[in-house]
Design a protein around this motif. Sequence first.
Motif, PDB file in Angstrom:
ATOM      1  N   ILE A   1       4.125  -5.597   9.444  1.00 58.45           N
ATOM      2  CA  ILE A   1       5.457  -5.230   9.924  1.00 58.45           C
ATOM      3  C   ILE A   1       5.618  -5.644  11.383  1.00 58.45           C
ATOM      4  CG2 ILE A   1       7.036  -3.305  10.420  1.00 58.45           C
ATOM      5  CD1 ILE A   1       5.765  -1.820   8.079  1.00 58.45           C
ATOM      6  N   ALA A   2       6.726  -6.258  11.678  1.00 61.16           N
ATOM      7  CA  ALA A   2       7.032  -6.631  13.058  1.00 61.16           C
ATOM      8  C   ALA A   2       8.441  -6.174  13.384  1.00 61.16           C
ATOM      9  CB  ALA A   2       6.925  -8.140  13.239  1.00 61.16           C
ATOM     10  N   ILE A   3       8.623  -5.672  14.592  1.00 57.46           N
ATOM     11  CA  ILE A   3       9.951  -5.297  15.051  1.00 57.46           C
ATOM     12  C   ILE A   3      10.252  -6.122  16.291  1.00 57.46           C
ATOM     13  CG2 ILE A   3      11.381  -3.455  15.970  1.00 57.46           C
ATOM     14  CD1 ILE A   3       9.762  -1.542  14.212  1.00 57.46           C
TER      15      ILE A   3
ATOM     16  N   CYS B   1       6.572   2.637  11.434  1.00 54.80           N
ATOM     17  CA  CYS B   1       5.924   1.890  10.344  1.00 54.80           C
ATOM     18  C   CYS B   1       5.122   0.722  10.900  1.00 54.80           C
ATOM     19  CB  CYS B   1       6.961   1.400   9.349  1.00 54.80           C
ATOM     20  SG  CYS B   1       8.246   0.367  10.074  1.00 54.80           S
ATOM     21  N   GLU B   2       5.592   0.105  11.946  1.00 50.78           N
ATOM     22  CA  GLU B   2       4.861  -1.016  12.552  1.00 50.78           C
ATOM     23  C   GLU B   2       3.478  -0.548  13.019  1.00 50.78           C
ATOM     24  OE1 GLU B   2       6.457  -2.304  16.292  1.00 50.78           O
ATOM     25  OE2 GLU B   2       5.802  -4.358  15.976  1.00 50.78           O
TER      26      GLU B   2
ATOM     27  N   CYS C   1       0.819  -1.211   0.000  1.00 52.56           N
ATOM     28  CA  CYS C   1       0.000   0.000   0.000  1.00 52.56           C
ATOM     29  C   CYS C   1       0.852   1.259   0.000  1.00 52.56           C
ATOM     30  CB  CYS C   1      -0.936  -0.006   1.199  1.00 52.56           C
ATOM     31  SG  CYS C   1      -0.086   0.209   2.776  1.00 52.56           S
ATOM     32  N   GLY C   2       2.083   1.134   0.478  1.00 52.15           N
ATOM     33  CA  GLY C   2       2.990   2.273   0.454  1.00 52.15           C
ATOM     34  C   GLY C   2       2.925   3.160   1.680  1.00 52.15           C
ATOM     35  N   ALA C   3       2.050   2.851   2.611  1.00 50.37           N
ATOM     36  CA  ALA C   3       1.899   3.704   3.797  1.00 50.37           C
ATOM     37  C   ALA C   3       3.191   3.779   4.595  1.00 50.37           C
ATOM     38  CB  ALA C   3       0.767   3.168   4.668  1.00 50.37           C
ATOM     39  N   CYS C   4       3.866   2.681   4.762  1.00 53.48           N
ATOM     40  CA  CYS C   4       5.094   2.669   5.550  1.00 53.48           C
ATOM     41  C   CYS C   4       6.200   3.451   4.846  1.00 53.48           C
ATOM     42  CB  CYS C   4       5.540   1.241   5.823  1.00 53.48           C
ATOM     43  SG  CYS C   4       5.788   0.244   4.334  1.00 53.48           S
ATOM     44  N   VAL C   5       6.241   3.368   3.532  1.00 56.51           N
ATOM     45  CA  VAL C   5       7.249   4.111   2.776  1.00 56.51           C
ATOM     46  C   VAL C   5       7.059   5.603   2.993  1.00 56.51           C
ATOM     47  CG1 VAL C   5       8.167   4.569   0.466  1.00 56.51           C
ATOM     48  CG2 VAL C   5       7.361   2.274   1.046  1.00 56.51           C
ATOM     49  N   SER C   6       5.795   6.037   2.992  1.00 55.10           N
ATOM     50  CA  SER C   6       5.508   7.460   3.179  1.00 55.10           C
ATOM     51  C   SER C   6       5.809   7.921   4.591  1.00 55.10           C
ATOM     52  CB  SER C   6       4.030   7.733   2.887  1.00 55.10           C
ATOM     53  OG  SER C   6       3.727   7.361   1.570  1.00 55.10           O
ATOM     54  N   VAL C   7       5.562   7.083   5.581  1.00 55.07           N
ATOM     55  CA  VAL C   7       5.649   7.518   6.970  1.00 55.07           C
ATOM     56  C   VAL C   7       7.067   7.433   7.540  1.00 55.07           C
ATOM     57  CG1 VAL C   7       5.257   5.339   8.211  1.00 55.07           C
ATOM     58  CG2 VAL C   7       4.293   7.464   9.095  1.00 55.07           C
ATOM     59  N   CYS C   8       7.897   6.629   6.979  1.00 47.81           N
ATOM     60  CA  CYS C   8       9.236   6.444   7.546  1.00 47.81           C
ATOM     61  C   CYS C   8      10.022   7.759   7.527  1.00 47.81           C
ATOM     62  CB  CYS C   8      10.009   5.366   6.776  1.00 47.81           C
ATOM     63  SG  CYS C   8      11.698   5.178   7.406  1.00 47.81           S
TER      64      CYS C   8
ATOM     65  N   PHE D   1      13.066   8.226   8.046  1.00 46.83           N
ATOM     66  CA  PHE D   1      14.466   8.030   7.662  1.00 46.83           C
ATOM     67  C   PHE D   1      14.621   7.569   6.214  1.00 46.83           C
ATOM     68  CE2 PHE D   1      14.027   7.329  12.221  1.00 46.83           C
ATOM     69  CZ  PHE D   1      14.947   8.253  12.710  1.00 46.83           C
ATOM     70  N   ASP D   2      13.512   7.554   5.477  1.00 44.67           N
ATOM     71  CA  ASP D   2      13.552   7.108   4.077  1.00 44.67           C
ATOM     72  C   ASP D   2      14.214   5.730   3.977  1.00 44.67           C
ATOM     73  OD1 ASP D   2      13.091   7.296   1.368  1.00 44.67           O
ATOM     74  OD2 ASP D   2      14.984   8.309   0.944  1.00 44.67           O
ATOM     75  N   ALA D   3      13.812   4.859   4.891  1.00 49.80           N
ATOM     76  CA  ALA D   3      14.512   3.589   5.034  1.00 49.80           C
ATOM     77  C   ALA D   3      13.737   2.386   4.492  1.00 49.80           C
ATOM     78  CB  ALA D   3      14.858   3.359   6.503  1.00 49.80           C
ATOM     79  N   ILE D   4      12.605   2.629   3.834  1.00 46.38           N
ATOM     80  CA  ILE D   4      11.856   1.491   3.293  1.00 46.38           C
ATOM     81  C   ILE D   4      11.827   1.587   1.772  1.00 46.38           C
ATOM     82  CG2 ILE D   4       9.714   0.169   3.324  1.00 46.38           C
ATOM     83  CD1 ILE D   4       9.030   1.300   5.948  1.00 46.38           C
ATOM     84  N   GLU D   5      12.168   0.489   1.123  1.00 47.98           N
ATOM     85  CA  GLU D   5      12.206   0.455  -0.326  1.00 47.98           C
ATOM     86  C   GLU D   5      11.256  -0.604  -0.842  1.00 47.98           C
ATOM     87  OE1 GLU D   5      16.263  -0.320  -1.288  1.00 47.98           O
ATOM     88  OE2 GLU D   5      16.970   1.560  -0.402  1.00 47.98           O
ATOM     89  N   ALA D   6      10.560  -0.291  -1.930  1.00 52.54           N
ATOM     90  CA  ALA D   6       9.656  -1.247  -2.547  1.00 52.54           C
ATOM     91  C   ALA D   6      10.461  -2.310  -3.285  1.00 52.54           C
ATOM     92  CB  ALA D   6       8.728  -0.528  -3.508  1.00 52.54           C
TER      93      ALA D   6
END
Length: 59
Positions: free
Chosen positions: A53-55, A44-45, A13-20, A22-27
């Motif tokens: 997502i799990a941490i 993001c979790e 969905c891309g939500a985590c990419v937008s919210v991070c 640190f720009d740390a999530i890549e598709a």
Amino acid sequence: MKMKVDSGTCIRCGACVSVCPFDAIEATDGSVQPNEKCTDCGICEKICPIGAIAIAKKV
Ligand code: SF4
Ligand code: SF4
């Protein structure tokens, strides 16, 4: 890095990419994955709508 994405559950969905912050999530094909910039901050979790997502908690 402890942040993990369940690629079988992620709907990209891309939500985590937008919210991070640190720009740390890549598709990637089929899901998204953290890169070396991830700080395991946990934002993001919290926002993933399907809980993909799990941490891992510190032991
Ligand atoms: S927020 Fe969840 S479902 Fe959406 S792209 Fe990220 S891991 Fe996948
Ligand atoms: S845990 Fe924080 S730094 Fe890591 S990918 Fe998620 S939002 Fe970005």
